[in-house]
Design an enzyme around this catalytic site. Structure first.
Site, PDB file in Angstrom:
ATOM      1  N   LYS A  81       0.820  -1.219   0.000  1.00 17.11           N
ATOM      2  CA  LYS A  81       0.000   0.000   0.000  1.00 17.11           C
ATOM      3  C   LYS A  81       0.850   1.264   0.000  1.00 17.11           C
ATOM      4  O   LYS A  81       0.617   2.194   0.782  1.00 17.11           O
ATOM      5  CB  LYS A  81      -0.976  -0.010   1.168  1.00 17.11           C
ATOM      6  CG  LYS A  81      -1.974  -1.172   1.111  1.00 17.11           C
ATOM      7  CD  LYS A  81      -2.940  -1.143   2.276  1.00 17.11           C
ATOM      8  CE  LYS A  81      -3.937  -2.290   2.195  1.00 17.11           C
ATOM      9  NZ  LYS A  81      -3.313  -3.612   2.421  1.00 17.11           N
ATOM     10  N   ARG A  82       1.812   1.325  -0.881  1.00 21.41           N
ATOM     11  CA  ARG A  82       2.694   2.478  -0.950  1.00 21.41           C
ATOM     12  C   ARG A  82       2.010   3.640  -1.671  1.00 21.41           C
ATOM     13  O   ARG A  82       1.240   3.438  -2.609  1.00 21.41           O
ATOM     14  CB  ARG A  82       3.995   2.117  -1.677  1.00 21.41           C
ATOM     15  CG  ARG A  82       4.859   1.083  -0.944  1.00 21.41           C
ATOM     16  CD  ARG A  82       5.280   1.585   0.429  1.00 21.41           C
ATOM     17  NE  ARG A  82       6.311   0.754   1.022  1.00 21.41           N
ATOM     18  CZ  ARG A  82       6.138  -0.001   2.090  1.00 21.41           C
ATOM     19  NH1 ARG A  82       4.970  -0.039   2.689  1.00 21.41           N
ATOM     20  NH2 ARG A  82       7.141  -0.702   2.581  1.00 21.41           N
TER      21      ARG A  82
END
Length: 290
Positions: free
Chosen positions: A106-107
């Protein structure tokens, strides 16, 4: 697209790679989520050694059996450098078996920082290089462009959070944006704006941009123009059933990738039991979405 990225352009798009994997091994995505209660349930210590044993068992059970495996990066990151070493080995072993790896990290950031994240998870030869990466577009969808460019060039994929499975996300993701005339609350929902942006990104036909849309509730989204993959968490322990999938994602099923983690992982530490559980759910999903 940059000159460097253009030079890396893969002849196989993420969409074509994904379709090949789904035809061969079904559409189920199985998570590797080594959180402390599961380590304890498996009789493993809450240490890097326990983490390594957990990941090895999962890799043996799932590699070559399902189309996609999704390691939850946070549970590896919790053990620092030793945890990242386990994650590197896990990603490499899965990919060597032909299993597609979705790094659930989830960057999301801006500029050079987003470029660095992209290189870390999507760059050719990077220790953590995966086949796809979950990303957060909530600093603005355009901020994802470095990752989009690199993923497109290398035949990898992205899954942008749109309508997630956690109840806390509803208020933000369901909020209405400003309309074309600038009036507050008269435009599409925030989540729908993410869908629309992904549609625009996929006009090149490579389906690089996927979406994360939870399978645990009515998402309320218009997906009629979206051709890319949908990662749908929530199957099993979070309450969604295979029957729900056909109703929730009516008309959006070709690259629908239901994700299950705890419902399968609770069957460990037996490799055979884990594999049997994953294949059972895979076959149930294929029947429900046929």
């Amino acid at each position: 697209m940059s000159t460097e990225a253009a030079g890396l352009m893969s002849t196989d798009s993420w969409g074509s790679r994904l379709r090949t994997a789904v035809r061969s091994r079904g559409r189920l995505c199985v998570g590797i989520d080594p959180h402390p209660p599961l380590l304890r349930a498996w009789g493993l210590p809450e240490t890097a050694d326990g983490l390594a044993r957990f990941a090895e068992v999962c890799t043996t059970a799932f590699a070559g059996e399902v189309a996609l495996v999704k390691p939850q990066v946070a549970f590896f990151e919790a053990y620092g450098t030793a945890g990242y070493a386990v994650l590197e080995r896990t990603i490499a072993a899965l990919r060597e078996s032909g299993t597609l790896v979705v790094a659930d990290a989830k960057r999301g950031d801006i500029g050079s920082t987003m470029s660095a994240y992209a290189q870390a998870w999507l760059g050719e030869g990077a220790p953590l290089a995966s086949d796809a990466l979950t990303v957060s577009p909530y600093l603005g969808f355009g901020a994802l462009e470095p990752a989009v460019t690199l993923a497109t060039a290398t035949g990898r994929g992205l899954f942008a959070l749109a309508r997630t499975s956690n109840p806390e996300g509803g208020g933000l993701q369901g909020a209405r944006t400003a309309g074309d005339d600038g009036s507050a609350g008269s435009g599409p929902s925030v989540a729908q704006s993410m869908v629309d942006a992904a549609v625009a990104h996929n006009r090149d036909g490579r389906d690089t941009m996927g979406l994360v849309i939870g399978a645990t509730r009515d998402h309320g989204l218009d997906l009629s123009a979206f051709t890319g993959p949908i990662l749908a968490p929530g199957l099993g322990a979070q309450g969604a059933t295979v029957t729900d999938l056909a109703e929730i994602f009516e008309g959006s099923r070709e690259l629908l990738l239901p994700n299950t983690s705890r419902d399968v992982l609770r069957c460990g530490p037996s490799v055979a039991a884990l594999r049997d559980a994953a294949l059972r759910v895979r076959d149930e999903v294929e029947t429900a979405l046929a």
